[in-house]
Design an enzyme around this catalytic site. Sequence first.
Site, PDB file in Angstrom:
ATOM      1  N   HIS A   1       0.848  -1.252   0.032  1.00  0.00           N
ATOM      2  CA  HIS A   1       0.080   0.028  -0.061  1.00  0.00           C
ATOM      3  C   HIS A   1       0.892   1.139   0.046  1.00  0.00           C
ATOM      4  CE1 HIS A   1      -3.793   2.203   0.728  1.00  0.00           C
ATOM      5  NE2 HIS A   1      -2.778   3.219   1.330  1.00  0.00           N
ATOM      6  N   CYS A   2       0.820   1.965  -1.161  1.00  0.00           N
ATOM      7  CA  CYS A   2       1.747   3.227  -1.326  1.00  0.00           C
ATOM      8  C   CYS A   2       1.016   4.452  -0.649  1.00  0.00           C
ATOM      9  CB  CYS A   2       2.125   3.515  -2.510  1.00  0.00           C
ATOM     10  SG  CYS A   2       3.145   4.878  -3.002  1.00  0.00           S
ATOM     11  N   VAL A   3       1.374   4.733   0.338  1.00  0.00           N
ATOM     12  CA  VAL A   3       0.748   6.098   1.189  1.00  0.00           C
ATOM     13  C   VAL A   3       0.987   7.480   0.141  1.00  0.00           C
ATOM     14  CG1 VAL A   3       1.146   5.257   3.481  1.00  0.00           C
ATOM     15  CG2 VAL A   3       2.896   6.666   2.285  1.00  0.00           C
TER      16      VAL A   3
ATOM     17  N   ALA B   1      -3.186   4.395  -2.311  1.00  0.00           N
ATOM     18  CA  ALA B   1      -3.765   3.300  -2.946  1.00  0.00           C
ATOM     19  C   ALA B   1      -2.731   2.166  -2.975  1.00  0.00           C
ATOM     20  CB  ALA B   1      -3.721   3.745  -4.501  1.00  0.00           C
TER      21      ALA B   1
END
Length: 426
Positions: A279-281, A285
């Site tokens: 999960h890329c902050v 997303a």
Amino acid sequence: MSKSGKSRTQDPLCFCEYDDVTGNRSHIMACCCDCEAVDNFCDKCLTCQSIPDETVERVFETIEDRCRLPWLSGAKRIPLDVAFPIILIPCGLLVATNGYLSTMFVFVSFPVLLLAFYRNWSRQRRKTRTRVFYVWGLVSVIQLYYVYITIVVGFREILLWETMLLTTLFFGMLFAFYHAKNDPGVIASSTSPDDGGLRLSLEGKTLADLDEDEKSEVLERRRHRKSQAIPEYEVTWVDSRAIKEGRLEIWCNFCLVDKPPRSGHCPLCNVCIRLRDHHCVWIDACIGRSNHYAFLAALVLCIVTGLYGAHLTMTTICTPEMYLDWFLWPADCRFVYGDFPTALSFVSACYAYIAVTGLSMILLQQVLLISQNLTLQELAHARRRGLTRFLFYARNNVNNRGFWRNWLDFFGGTRREKYLQTSAVV
């Protein structure tokens, strides 16, 4: 200066008024009045007392309720995790233009303040996801491009084709990030394999939302899938799914769906993702099967755009020297704080270099993983099980088909979503 909320139907809100959390009418000029939660928080800080999570939650709720933007139908609330980077980044860059020490202080303060905000935000019980990192990145790229267009180009040292190239890279980067935020490959309940003849469309429901018949069907499916789970001693390969109670977890208790090979559950998005990487902050997303390619393209474009824009800026405000008859390099930057436009351009270029350094570390990590046909989630579970060497190399990776074949599978979208050929579970 508050009125009863009942008068709203008789007297419409003016553009500076709003209904607060208690239902009373208030005005944005009264944002500092009756801040009992903030006063209590400050008292505990000054007296070095521990601050309970409930107090932190009330402080955030109070500040967010008072953070308003005047609007025609009444003052609109601005989420605090959105307002924080919008205010901090431009103000911080302005402070950094005062000199070298101010620049160093601001760049050291940025990550400290960001992590402090996130730490306190995560203490709220009802806040499990924040947009502060996503908004921080978005505000940063827009701010840097704005400084380049409005100030750096005004020095009349940059050619038209250079500005057009940078603009093309900038909007190409935004386009790639937009596609990276699309569906990463969410697993739907109707696509679960080999579920013993059970078919149930949950449509995002939890177990508590189901009626008795649906609940019994889900529990039956879970028992059936758990009976197929492989014991821990037989799982010799790198797997993206956790091992719990001595068995490979092939059922998600949160999404109520089967977890196919190379998938994973995201606690922030609250969904299961095929070929989940992480999960890329920074884009808020998950990265999975459907958007991994767009994420990598956006990462490369962001690094190239940042380096190129910072280089154009530095060779404009500093005295450059020519190398190899075609490459300019900033040689003398002694007078960059002589006036405000030059100082702001210099500070923005330094900020771009720092951001590019961090992004390059993420890109290097992605290159090492894709070269092994490995996801970040698989690497994390491999570390827990002691299946890694040299930090990023995973042993017993059955999907590793060699450097070139792994990259061809990645760009062609043909990465295998299983570990063994003989079973639907693995």
